[in-house]
Design a protein around this motif. Structure first.
Motif, PDB file in Angstrom:
ATOM      1  N   ILE A 175       0.848  -1.205   0.000  1.00 43.66           N
ATOM      2  CA  ILE A 175       0.000   0.000   0.000  1.00 43.66           C
ATOM      3  C   ILE A 175       0.878   1.248   0.000  1.00 43.66           C
ATOM      4  CG2 ILE A 175      -1.606   1.331   1.441  1.00 43.66           C
ATOM      5  CD1 ILE A 175      -2.734  -1.482   2.330  1.00 43.66           C
ATOM      6  N   ALA A 176       1.957   1.213   0.798  1.00 46.66           N
ATOM      7  CA  ALA A 176       2.849   2.380   0.885  1.00 46.66           C
ATOM      8  C   ALA A 176       3.534   2.631  -0.456  1.00 46.66           C
ATOM      9  CB  ALA A 176       3.892   2.145   1.975  1.00 46.66           C
ATOM     10  N   GLY A 177       3.769   1.595  -1.189  1.00 49.97           N
ATOM     11  CA  GLY A 177       4.451   1.734  -2.480  1.00 49.97           C
ATOM     12  C   GLY A 177       5.943   1.540  -2.321  1.00 49.97           C
ATOM     13  N   LYS A 178       6.588   1.305  -3.473  1.00 52.21           N
ATOM     14  CA  LYS A 178       8.023   1.023  -3.457  1.00 52.21           C
ATOM     15  C   LYS A 178       8.812   2.233  -2.969  1.00 52.21           C
ATOM     16  CE  LYS A 178       8.449  -2.638  -6.841  1.00 52.21           C
ATOM     17  NZ  LYS A 178       8.949  -3.016  -8.175  1.00 52.21           N
ATOM     18  N   GLY A 179       9.764   1.978  -2.113  1.00 51.67           N
ATOM     19  CA  GLY A 179      10.666   3.029  -1.657  1.00 51.67           C
ATOM     20  C   GLY A 179      10.104   3.865  -0.526  1.00 51.67           C
ATOM     21  N   LYS A 180       8.836   3.644  -0.211  1.00 53.71           N
ATOM     22  CA  LYS A 180       8.247   4.439   0.885  1.00 53.71           C
ATOM     23  C   LYS A 180       8.151   3.597   2.143  1.00 53.71           C
ATOM     24  CE  LYS A 180       5.596   7.527  -2.061  1.00 53.71           C
ATOM     25  NZ  LYS A 180       4.271   7.908  -2.531  1.00 53.71           N
ATOM     26  N   ARG A 183      -2.151   0.635  25.521  1.00 55.29           N
ATOM     27  CA  ARG A 183      -1.331   0.033  26.577  1.00 55.29           C
ATOM     28  C   ARG A 183       0.036  -0.413  26.038  1.00 55.29           C
ATOM     29  NH1 ARG A 183      -5.785  -4.321  28.584  1.00 55.29           N
ATOM     30  NH2 ARG A 183      -7.559  -2.881  28.717  1.00 55.29           N
ATOM     31  N   PHE A 184       0.065  -0.662  24.727  1.00 59.95           N
ATOM     32  CA  PHE A 184       1.335  -1.112  24.108  1.00 59.95           C
ATOM     33  C   PHE A 184       2.139   0.061  23.529  1.00 59.95           C
ATOM     34  CE2 PHE A 184      -1.492  -4.793  23.817  1.00 59.95           C
ATOM     35  CZ  PHE A 184      -0.695  -5.786  24.353  1.00 59.95           C
ATOM     36  N   GLY A 185       1.744   1.265  23.910  1.00 64.23           N
ATOM     37  CA  GLY A 185       2.499   2.443  23.452  1.00 64.23           C
ATOM     38  C   GLY A 185       2.030   2.966  22.114  1.00 64.23           C
ATOM     39  N   TYR A 186       0.787   2.640  21.734  1.00 65.71           N
ATOM     40  CA  TYR A 186       0.278   3.118  20.444  1.00 65.71           C
ATOM     41  C   TYR A 186       0.094   4.628  20.477  1.00 65.71           C
ATOM     42  CZ  TYR A 186      -3.043   4.217  16.754  1.00 65.71           C
ATOM     43  OH  TYR A 186      -3.666   4.810  15.674  1.00 65.71           O
ATOM     44  N   SER A 187       0.470   5.261  19.414  1.00 70.52           N
ATOM     45  CA  SER A 187       0.263   6.700  19.274  1.00 70.52           C
ATOM     46  C   SER A 187      -0.124   6.956  17.820  1.00 70.52           C
ATOM     47  CB  SER A 187       1.548   7.454  19.624  1.00 70.52           C
ATOM     48  OG  SER A 187       1.408   8.804  19.230  1.00 70.52           O
ATOM     49  N   PRO A 188      -1.196   7.684  17.577  1.00 76.47           N
ATOM     50  CA  PRO A 188      -1.622   7.933  16.180  1.00 76.47           C
ATOM     51  C   PRO A 188      -0.536   8.616  15.353  1.00 76.47           C
ATOM     52  CG  PRO A 188      -3.303   8.639  17.737  1.00 76.47           C
ATOM     53  CD  PRO A 188      -2.118   8.305  18.559  1.00 76.47           C
ATOM     54  N   GLU A 189       0.384   9.328  16.032  1.00 74.54           N
ATOM     55  CA  GLU A 189       1.443  10.034  15.300  1.00 74.54           C
ATOM     56  C   GLU A 189       2.439   9.065  14.647  1.00 74.54           C
ATOM     57  OE1 GLU A 189       0.669  10.991  18.553  1.00 74.54           O
ATOM     58  OE2 GLU A 189      -0.659  12.542  17.737  1.00 74.54           O
ATOM     59  N   ASP A 190       2.491   7.862  15.187  1.00 75.44           N
ATOM     60  CA  ASP A 190       3.437   6.879  14.614  1.00 75.44           C
ATOM     61  C   ASP A 190       3.007   6.441  13.218  1.00 75.44           C
ATOM     62  OD1 ASP A 190       4.967   6.942  16.871  1.00 75.44           O
ATOM     63  OD2 ASP A 190       4.039   5.169  17.779  1.00 75.44           O
ATOM     64  N   GLY A 191       1.749   6.683  12.871  1.00 75.74           N
ATOM     65  CA  GLY A 191       1.241   6.257  11.568  1.00 75.74           C
ATOM     66  C   GLY A 191       0.542   4.917  11.684  1.00 75.74           C
ATOM     67  N   THR A 192      -0.632   4.837  11.149  1.00 78.68           N
ATOM     68  CA  THR A 192      -1.410   3.610  11.250  1.00 78.68           C
ATOM     69  C   THR A 192      -2.034   3.283   9.901  1.00 78.68           C
ATOM     70  OG1 THR A 192      -1.975   4.261  13.498  1.00 78.68           O
ATOM     71  CG2 THR A 192      -3.226   2.438  12.563  1.00 78.68           C
ATOM     72  N   VAL A 195      -4.883   0.879   8.305  1.00 74.99           N
ATOM     73  CA  VAL A 195      -6.027   0.022   8.646  1.00 74.99           C
ATOM     74  C   VAL A 195      -6.462  -0.680   7.370  1.00 74.99           C
ATOM     75  CG1 VAL A 195      -8.378  -0.060   9.542  1.00 74.99           C
ATOM     76  CG2 VAL A 195      -6.749   1.572  10.503  1.00 74.99           C
ATOM     77  N   ILE A 196      -6.453  -2.016   7.415  1.00 75.42           N
ATOM     78  CA  ILE A 196      -6.824  -2.807   6.236  1.00 75.42           C
ATOM     79  C   ILE A 196      -8.028  -3.650   6.615  1.00 75.42           C
ATOM     80  CG2 ILE A 196      -6.037  -4.545   4.592  1.00 75.42           C
ATOM     81  CD1 ILE A 196      -3.125  -3.632   5.391  1.00 75.42           C
ATOM     82  N   LEU A 197      -9.076  -3.498   5.821  1.00 75.72           N
ATOM     83  CA  LEU A 197     -10.291  -4.277   6.084  1.00 75.72           C
ATOM     84  C   LEU A 197     -10.589  -5.140   4.867  1.00 75.72           C
ATOM     85  CD1 LEU A 197     -12.864  -4.839   7.817  1.00 75.72           C
ATOM     86  CD2 LEU A 197     -13.964  -2.983   6.536  1.00 75.72           C
ATOM     87  N   ILE A 198     -10.862  -6.400   5.097  1.00 80.04           N
ATOM     88  CA  ILE A 198     -11.317  -7.288   4.032  1.00 80.04           C
ATOM     89  C   ILE A 198     -12.834  -7.324   4.121  1.00 80.04           C
ATOM     90  CG2 ILE A 198     -11.211  -9.634   3.072  1.00 80.04           C
ATOM     91  CD1 ILE A 198      -8.532  -8.091   2.970  1.00 80.04           C
ATOM     92  N   ALA A 199     -13.464  -6.798   3.106  1.00 79.29           N
ATOM     93  CA  ALA A 199     -14.936  -6.728   3.116  1.00 79.29           C
ATOM     94  C   ALA A 199     -15.408  -6.415   1.708  1.00 79.29           C
ATOM     95  CB  ALA A 199     -15.401  -5.623   4.070  1.00 79.29           C
ATOM     96  N   GLY A 200     -16.747  -6.455   1.532  1.00 74.41           N
ATOM     97  CA  GLY A 200     -17.311  -6.040   0.261  1.00 74.41           C
ATOM     98  C   GLY A 200     -17.059  -4.552   0.059  1.00 74.41           C
ATOM     99  N   GLN A 201     -17.117  -4.130  -1.193  1.00 71.41           N
ATOM    100  CA  GLN A 201     -16.757  -2.743  -1.511  1.00 71.41           C
ATOM    101  C   GLN A 201     -17.597  -1.735  -0.722  1.00 71.41           C
ATOM    102  OE1 GLN A 201     -14.202  -1.941  -3.792  1.00 71.41           O
ATOM    103  NE2 GLN A 201     -14.469   0.037  -2.810  1.00 71.41           N
ATOM    104  N   LYS A 202     -18.927  -1.948  -0.753  1.00 66.49           N
ATOM    105  CA  LYS A 202     -19.834  -0.984  -0.092  1.00 66.49           C
ATOM    106  C   LYS A 202     -19.649  -0.994   1.405  1.00 66.49           C
ATOM    107  CE  LYS A 202     -23.413  -1.061  -3.630  1.00 66.49           C
ATOM    108  NZ  LYS A 202     -24.733  -1.603  -3.995  1.00 66.49           N
ATOM    109  N   ASN A 203     -19.613  -2.190   1.990  1.00 68.53           N
ATOM    110  CA  ASN A 203     -19.450  -2.313   3.445  1.00 68.53           C
ATOM    111  C   ASN A 203     -18.136  -1.691   3.893  1.00 68.53           C
ATOM    112  OD1 ASN A 203     -21.866  -3.620   3.437  1.00 68.53           O
ATOM    113  ND2 ASN A 203     -21.005  -5.687   3.682  1.00 68.53           N
ATOM    114  N   GLY A 204     -17.126  -1.899   3.081  1.00 68.13           N
ATOM    115  CA  GLY A 204     -15.808  -1.336   3.420  1.00 68.13           C
ATOM    116  C   GLY A 204     -15.853   0.177   3.455  1.00 68.13           C
ATOM    117  N   CYS A 252      -5.810   7.789  10.259  1.00 69.02           N
ATOM    118  CA  CYS A 252      -5.127   6.565   9.792  1.00 69.02           C
ATOM    119  C   CYS A 252      -5.241   6.478   8.267  1.00 69.02           C
ATOM    120  CB  CYS A 252      -5.754   5.321  10.429  1.00 69.02           C
ATOM    121  SG  CYS A 252      -7.452   5.062   9.924  1.00 69.02           S
ATOM    122  N   ASN A 253      -4.489   5.531   7.729  1.00 67.75           N
ATOM    123  CA  ASN A 253      -4.560   5.249   6.292  1.00 67.75           C
ATOM    124  C   ASN A 253      -5.474   4.047   6.117  1.00 67.75           C
ATOM    125  OD1 ASN A 253      -4.085   4.975   3.570  1.00 67.75           O
ATOM    126  ND2 ASN A 253      -2.130   3.901   3.858  1.00 67.75           N
TER     127      ASN A 253
END
Lengths: 218, 537
Positions: free
Chosen positions: B174-179, B241-250, B252-261, B272-273
């Protein structure tokens, strides 16, 4: 173990082992020894072919040579190389040579033949007869003397070879000798003696029959 | 990108909480063969039948997707030698999960390799994630079915652990090559058993997994989307609790039908992305194919395809029961492979040797024909020789004997010819004596064989000059005569043994002085003598 591996798997393993054993046995106990034997036979046959061809080539070459050798052999036979050194024949031949060479006198002494061994003659069942000949020659000209010994070497039966020669001028050509020559008297100007070795080859069986070889004089 | 002929074809048994899902995985497709609920009466027979018939007895991978999976992270091993590390790890696992027979340990890569509590990571022997699965009834039933099926076991793995690298791969794609991909990735997908499986990774490693039951998407998509977003929120709150911070970059990948997704995407509030794919789309993103699926909104075919095609698992679980089945079958497979290899080698050698034998046999047949031809040719030559009608040996022997005679002959006549030629018209000999000198006997008989020495000759030539001749002129004549002889008889030694007018000192000399010139000339010596010896050996 059968419950874990299953009968099919075990049977398959046994089948594989058997197939490998059969393949190994066929390869190492039959095919490879058989191949080695065929290769040995092949090499042997190639060697035999080469041998036969070489032998045929040798015979072919020999055939061409033998044609030439046959003519030479026949000439030698005709020249008495295989004669038994008949003294009568020898006496007649020396007289002929004396006449032809025009020497004034040729006194000869042919000694008894001795039997000589030779490897080449032995292989064909022959022996060598060796008779020493001494000839004392009186001649008017040294050319006659030379002619005599030349004919003895080349026209005598069998093989003759000069061993020793002694030639001496006994008289100078002066007025007295010229007068004597002019009057038709045989004047001996050259004297000499020559030792020959006379050799022929005869079948060994012929010697064993007890034939004698005597000496002849004059 | 999987290489088709290297991708293993397997039967994947996805162990769920309600049923066992049997998948057939090939290099280009994943097919759900059947799902067998645990309460089925003839569960094992059914599963065995499916493995043998529908899946052709391919090696079985047991992929655990149950809720009852236990993890203990940050397990540290004491510093021990390489040889003891395995035993210590096994012991630690046993201590960590004494009641769970199926266990495994995964080394954790520490980011930036920072020292832990003042000690380096290496110094303390490394960190591990321990995992274990209890010997529940579904697991026992599954193992029994695999045992009876006689298929070999490819492994026992945990779905969230084995899918963590898939999540990482998707994030990178998703990020692409080199990123640089996001540090946190939350992968969500509903399985066919109705549960929502979430796999959360941090820096590409499994950080957390959750499985929660949710409603059917087809029944009420809005409610389904709401439930998914609620579960996502709950996950984020856990991650804090595990040190998650939205600034670290997130991601989110969902497997679902197009509309539901799309609906879920609108409900997610944190920065998030967000990406939503159907299972085939996600597979394409990963560079693989899962084939035609009845419903692309379920994520389990994607997990099965990814894990089922692996040659090496991230966390292979070990258990005595699995080993008891797996090791003999693995050994049998290895033996079969070796036997196949040996059979192939032996076949190759057999074919090679047989071909060589046949070729040699053919060649032998040709050579035998050639031998027959050579034999015929030879016999023809023999017949031709025999047809000559005389004794070849007699001819050869006679000629050889004659050659022997000739070899012993001293060329007397030839020497006399040359002497005559050298004399010319002015000189004459008074006496010529030629003696044959026999060849000397070999010096040491029995030594190396040498060509027999030839007899030689010695010729003594005496010639006189008239008393009127000048001595110097006579000497010159004699010298010239000697020179001519040398020239005409190159293979001979020629020497003057007595020159005219030179009585040798051995002679006794008497004379009377006061004689006439004629008397003096008569008394003086006008004789010369030369000797020729040869031919030189």
């Amino acid at each position: 173990m059968i419950q874990i591996l299953g009968v099919r798997r075990i049977l398959f393993l046994i089948l594989l082992v058997s197939a490998n054993a059969a393949l190994a046995a066929t390869t190492y106990l039959y095919v490879m020894p058989e191949k080695d034997q065929v290769v040995r036979q092949l090499n042997m046959t190639r060697s035999q072919i080469s041998e036969k061809r070489t032998e045929a080539e040798r015979l072919r070459t020999e055939f061409a040579q033998i044609q030439q050798q046959k003519a030479r052999f026949e000439a030698m036979q005709a020249a008495g190389l295989t004669s038994d050194q008949n003294r009568l024949v020898a006496r007649r031949r020396i007289m002929d040579i004396q006449n032809y060479s025009r020497v004034l006198k040729a006194s000869y002494n042919i000694n008894s033949a001795s039997v000589e061994q030779s490897e080449a003659a032995r292989q064909i069942g022959h022996v060598i007869l060796n008779s020493p000949i001494r000839v004392e020659i009186d001649a008017m000209d040294d050319k006659d003397f030379y002619s005599f010994i030349h004919l003895m070497e080349n026209a005598f039966p069998g093989h003759t070879a000069i061993k020793n020669i002694k030639i001496e001028r006994v008289l100078d050509v002066n007025e007295a000798t010229l007068r004597a020559v002019g009057s038709g008297m045989p004047v001996v100007l050259i004297k000499g003696n020559v030792d020959f070795i006379w050799r022929t080859m005869v079948p060994e069986a012929q010697i064993q029959t007890g034939q004698n070889f005597g000496s002849e004089g004059f | 990108m999987a290489i088709p002929f290297l991708t293993p074809a397997r039967t994947v048994l996805l162990v769920g909480d309600e049923a066992l899902y049997i998948y057939r995985v090939t290099h280009n497709a994943v097919k759900l063969m059947d799902s067998i609920p645990w309460q089925t009466d003839d569960f094992e027979e059914t599963v065995v039948g499916l493995i043998r018939k529908e899946c052709d007895g391919k090696p079985v991978l047991i992929l655990n997707d149950m809720t009852d999976q236990h993890f203990k992270g940050g397990q540290r091993l004491p510093k021990v030698g390489m040889m003891d590390q395995g035993n210590v790890l096994k012991r630690k696992l046993q201590v960590a999960f004494p009641n769970y027979p199926i266990r495994g340990a995964l080394p954790i890569k520490v980011r930036d390799r920072k020292p832990v509590k003042g000690q380096g990571v290496k110094a303390v022997g490394g960190l591990y994630l321990f995992a274990a699965v209890p010997a529940s009834e579904p697991i026992v039933k599954t193992l029994e079915a695999v045992k009876v099926s006689m298929s070999s076991i490819a492994g026992f793995a945990l779905l969230p652990v084995e899918s963590s690298d898939m999540v990482k791969a998707m994030s990178e794609a998703i990020a692409g090559k080199g990123k640089k991909p996001s540090r946190w990735v939350v992968f969500m997908g509903q399985h066919q058993n109705g549960a929502l499986r979430q796999v959360i990774t941090r820096d590409g490693q499994l950080a957390m997994t959750r499985m929660t039951p949710i409603s059917d998407a087809e029944t009420d998509p809005q409610a389904w989307a709401h439930e998914v977003s609620q579960e996502f929120k709950a996950t984020i709150s856990y991650l804090s609790r595990f040190g998650y911070s939205p600034e670290d970059g997130t991601d989110v990948i969902l497997i679902a039908g197009q509309k539901n997704g799309d609906v879920v995407g609108k409900l997610i509030e944190i920065p998030c992305n967000y990406n939503s794919f159907t299972a085939p789309e996600a597979a394409r993103l990963l560079g693989m194919s899962i084939g035609l699926q009845d419903d692309g909104s379920f994520a389990d075919p994607l997990h099965v395809a990814w894990t089922g095609r692996k040659t090496k698992f991230i966390l292979p679980m070990e258990a005595a029961e699995i080993t008891r089945i797996h090791k003999p079958r693995q050994a049998a497979a290895a033996a079969m492979f070796l036997l196949f290899a040996a059979g192939a080698y032996l076949s190759w050698q057999l074919i090679g040797q047989a071909q060589a034998m046949i070729a040699a046999g053919d060649d032998l047949a040709i050579q035998k024909n050639l031998l027959a031809e050579a034999e015929t040719e030879y016999q023809q030559e023999v017949a031709r020789m025999e047809a000559l009608g005389f004794d070849i040996n007699l001819i050869k022997g006679t000629l050889a004997t004659y050659e022997d005679f000739e070899a012993g002959r001293v060329p007397v006549l030839a020497v006399i010819d040359k002497i005559g030629e050298a004399l010319g018209t002015d000189l004459r000999l008074d006496r010529l004596i030629i003696d044959q000198i026999p060849a000397p006997a070999p010096a040491n008989a029995g030594a190396v064989e040498q060509a027999p020495a030839q007899a030689t000759l010695e010729a003594r030539l005496s010639l006189s000059f008239p008393q009127t001749v000048e001595i110097e002129a006579g000497m010159k004549e004699v010298n010239n005569f000697e020179r001519r002889l040398r020239s005409l008889l190159p293979g001979y030694d020629v020497s003057i043994t007595q020159q005219i007018g030179r009585p040798v000192y051995t002679e006794q000399l008497k004379g009377v002085a006061g004689r006439t010139a004629e008397e003096i000339a008569a008394a003086e010596d006008y004789m010369a003598e030369l000797v020729i010896r040869g031919p030189k050996q």
